[in-house]
Design an enzyme around this catalytic site. Structure first.
Site: not given
Ligand code: TRP
Ligand code: ZN
Length: 876
Positions: A267-268, A300-301, A304
């Protein structure tokens, strides 16, 4: 043994950072093997004192460090493999660090790496420290200005977070772009992408009238496969405005699809990066499941942006603050878009298959863990899915209106901050006035509670029904003693005609009540119950528990046919089947013939013939519980017995109702063009479920039937359904189907994952040798996480009976993979190791073999922290 044993990080040791960063400027000079990074940070001491500045940094080449422009000598800092420490610093200063990295050599896919011909980043959780030296922790939030310089011909597209404020040409065929993100963020949300990418573009106008440019970047040739992702994005943005009153906060939102990615998506801020399989699909290549996942993950993203980015986590122990809440939000979105009942069934099925075993095994941990060795290992079903259940229970307790008040207060208090799960619960409690003190135990206590109906007595004379419930949570890894939880249970009392009886509880009259089970044992007395009721408890799966009602088979059959709560209607069938299968397993073990329960078979027939049921729901109700679900109910898992019993019951249902299934198959065809709608998907699922029964009814006819189905398929869902069924019948027909599929799709890696997976789940005893052979096939690539998951993951997780072959061949195979992969990609390697940790649930012969496979991994020199943690905890 490794020399330096990794140490565990403790929640109790948390301390706030000694410095704050008011802003950061990053410059990248991109070259595949030698990228130069220049980072300028504006730092300020948080309070008096003389603390050192400790920066994280891994696998970086350090060129220079300047404090307020003056370069430090080597004796003015300390550098280890993981930390850079600076001492005797002023209270406020500018720090400029120049370092190099090698994206082409980055096989971990964390930090800045190459995927095909592009550059991309993955910084969550701790990847930013592989880009430059930084306080790489989520409670250090700052604004970023990013300059990217790269060869123009190979990298016409240069992206980072926020707004593109400047572009220009440079010497030597290079060019540059400057991006500025006005929102302060933690380093884990930083992203950069460069490459020769195609884009599709659309726009969205927010409810307050802001225009947002939406772009999806993909490799050339994939532009036509982004429509559904784009549509899902727009629907997510609208939904978040209407249901949560949350609006997007920039004029640009970018998504990039990459083919080498450790997880689903990231979710950057304003630059989401996706595993390409969760973006790319069209009416020819996508299955209904693919479209479903794309919709859910894009949402979902996007969600976030508020729950995760605007308000983020103070530390990684709080991961569920953003993940549990965001999963709850995407579940609600998908439910609102499609069918809540079917969505709930799918989510619970997944919770039981993944989270319940995790919580009963060696890696069991609370939704908010208290200790970890490698944070990457805590992106788990517990933090995500059980975390979402905890949010859902608060939603149930408070109701939608109060829950939304709680969300509003949460954002009022914490927008722009890095906070804790306690802060979230406090906002919910303060906004609603509902006391959540006891409830909060769900965050810190691990394990799945057992709730049993101890007694249920009806008195015709007084028209009272008293229900006594008991709860107990068994000890779990690292948590010996347990307390009673606050468990919300929605309940209905069915009358003779299946209606919900209106009755009293605590002076309130209603046809459905919410029980608050808080004590170890508690009695609920319902008044005005006119006829002896059939109990429908934990409707909608209001609480993530193991429930034993002790109901008779007749009662379960009644609920299967009559419950107004669709979830419990489905659940009654699952419980009924699981009970029978457990009995049949015992018969198998004592060498008896299977006794088939004709009432159950008849009840399945009623469902099959019921024309009033929504097709998607009917498909769910007709599927027997999975082998995983059945094994969850047993102390000792006997994979062969479970497989045999489930097959026998499936054949019995299939044989008894063959004509009905044929009729469903013939009459559930979708007419008109393919569309990824819930209605069409439901019909296809129902028809393919009927097909599975038709095949089960006659093993001799099955291959021809399935081949004909495959050949007639005009969409990927039906083709894959045929392939996944015929995989159990080795021979000419199976070969013809798989060869045909291969010839058409061999150049499409995402589609070929379905081909790999379908072969890996075959129940044929020789499947492991097929899997090994496929590892040499040109479409397979050991370095690509999607290929590994499709082939190795499907075999080890999706093929219980063969992975657990008594000779231990499956375990040895997996151990070899883990050892080989750990040197390249520890995060993915550690995730594959999960199934071996379940050894305590198996017979002694398998236990020994599973443990020795784990031990063989544990004995490897130089194991990563990721695999070390999983394997050492699994061996306890
Ligand atoms: N935060 C991301 C999500 O839930 C998932 C995520 C965490 C992730 N660490 C990662 C994705 C490492 C790729 C690589 O949507
Ligand atoms: Zn997430």
């Amino acid at each position: 043994m490794r020399v330096d044993q990794p140490v565990a990080i403790q929640l109790a040791d948390y301390t706030a950072p000694a410095f704050s960063v008011s802003r950061v400027e990053l410059e990248f000079d991109l070259e595949p093997e030698f990228t130069l990074v220049t980072a300028t940070q504006y730092l300020k001491r948080c309070d008096g004192g003389n603390d050192d500045l400790v920066l994280h940094g891994e696998e970086l080449g350090l060129n220079s460090i300047r404090v307020n422009g003056r370069e430090l000598r080597e004796d003015q800092f300390t550098l280890t493999d993981e930390l850079l420490t600076l001492s005797d610093l002023p209270d406020e200063f500018t720090l400029t660090i120049q370092n190099t990295i090698n994206p082409a050599a980055n096989t971990r896919l964390e930090g800045l790496y190459r995927s095909s011909t592009m550059y991309c980043t993955q910084c969550e959780a701790e990847g930013f420290r592989r880009i430059t030296y930084f306080m790489d922790r989520p409670d250090v939030m700052t604004t970023y200005k990013v300059t990217i310089r790269a060869d123009k011909e190979t990298n016409p597209v240069l992206l980072s977070n926020g707004n593109n404020i400047e572009n220009g040409e440079l010497e030597g065929g290079r060019h540059y772009a400057v991006w500025e993100d006005p929102h302060a963020k933690p380093s884990y949300l930083f992203a950069l992408v460069a490459g020769d990418l195609a884009k599709v573009e659309d726009t969205f106008t927010t409810k307050s009238g802001q225009d947002v440019t939406l772009r999806i970047f993909v490799e050339h040739g994939n532009e036509t496969r982004c429509d559904y992702a784009m549509d899902s994005l727009k629907r997510s943005m609208r939904w978040d405005e209407t249901r949560f009153d949350l609006e997007y906060d920039l004029n640009i939102f970018n998504i990039v699809a990459v083919s080498d990615f450790n997880m689903g998506a990231m979710e950057n801020k304003s630059l989401n990066i996706f595993n390409d399989k969760y973006i790319l699909a069209d009416e020819k290549t996508g299955t209904d499941t693919d479209f479903d996942l794309i919709e859910g993950i894009v949402a979902h993203e996007y969600f976030h942006n508020w729950t995760g980015n605007r308000v983020t986590c103070r530390d990684w122990f709080q991961l569920s603050l953003k993940e549990g809440l965001t999963v709850f939000r995407d579940q609600e979105f998908s439910g609102d878009q499609r069918s809540h009942a079917v969505k709930r069934i799918e989510d619970v099925r997944m919770l039981r298959a993944r989270q319940f075993p995790e919580d009963a095994g060696p890696l069991s941990h609370p939704v908010r863990p208290e200790s970890y060795i490698e944070i990457n290992n805590f992106y788990t079903a517990t933090v995500y899915e059980k975390g979402a259940e905890v949010i859902r229970m608060m939603h149930t307790l408070l109701g939608e209106e109060n829950f939304q008040k709680g969300m509003k207060l949460y954002f009022e208090r914490h927008d722009g901050q890095a906070v804790t799960c306690d802060d979230f619960v406090a906002a919910m409690q303060d906004a609603s006035g509902f006391d959540l003190t006891h409830f909060k135990l769900w965050y810190s206590q691990s394990g799945t509670p057992n709730v049993d109906v101890k007694s249920a007595d009806y008195d015709q004379e007084t028209q009272r029904y008293s229900l006594t419930l008991r709860q107990e949570t068994k000890p779990t890894a690292g948590q010996a003693s347990k307390q009673s939880l606050h468990i919300p249970l929605r309940v209905g009392l069915l009358g003779e005609a299946g209606e919900d009886q209106k009755c009293y509880l605590d002076g309130v009259e209603a046809s459905e009540h919410l029980l608050h089970l808080k004590e170890e044992e508690q009695t609920f007395v319902f008044g005005n119950v006119v006829t002896k009721p059939v109990l429908s408890l934990n409707r909608g799966f209001t609480a993530p528990i193991h429930l034993k009602t002790g109901q008779s088979q007749a009662e379960m059959a009644f609920l299967m046919g009559n419950d107004h709560d669709s979830f419990n209607r489905w659940e009654a069938g699952q419980q009924y089947a699981a009970e029978l299968l457990t009995k049949m397993v015992a018969e198998y073990q004592t060498g008896k013939d299977f006794s088939i329960d004709n009432d159950f078979v008849a009840a399945m027939g009623h469902i099959a013939r019921n024309e009033d049921l929504e097709p998607a729901f009917k498909a769910c109700a007709l599927k027997l519980p999975s082998e995983e679900f059945v094994s969850e109910q047993m102390d000792l898992i006997d994979v062969d017995a479970i497989h045999a019993a489930r097959e026998a019951l499936r054949v019995a249902v299939a044989t008894a109702h063959r004509a009905v299934f044929e009729e469903i198959y013939d009459h559930s065809t979708v007419h008109g063009v393919f569309e990824p709608t819930a209605e069409q998907a439901g019909l296809r699922d129902l028809r393919n479920t009927a097909l599975a029964y038709m095949a089960a009814a006659d093993a001799n006819e099955a291959p021809a039937l399935l081949k004909a189905h495959y050949e007639a398929a005009d969409n990927m869902t039906d083709a894959v359904a045929g392939m996944r069924l015929i995989t159990d019948y080795p021979g000419e027909m199976k070969k013809a189907v798989f060869d045909h599929f291969h010839d058409i799709w061999k150049d499409n890696a995402i589609v070929m994952d379905k081909w790999l997976g379908a072969q890996a789940i075959s129940s044929h005893p020789d499947v492991l040798s097929d899997v090994k052979t496929l590892m040499d096939h040109p479409v397979f690539n050991f370095n690509n996480p999607n290929r590994l998951r499709a082939l190795v993951g499907s075999f080890c997780i999706g093929n219980m009976v063969r992975f657990h072959a008594a000779d231990g061949s499956g375990y040895n195979f997996l151990a070899d993979i883990i050892i080989r992969l750990d040197k390249m990609n520890p995060q993915v390697s550690a995730r594959l190791a999960g199934p071996l940790g379940q050894w305590k649930r198996f017979d002694e012969g398998r236990q020994i073999k599973m443990k020795s496979a784990l031990q063989r991994v544990a004995d490897v020199d130089g194991l990563s922290r990721d695999v070390f943690e999983v394997v050492s905890k699994s061996l306890v």
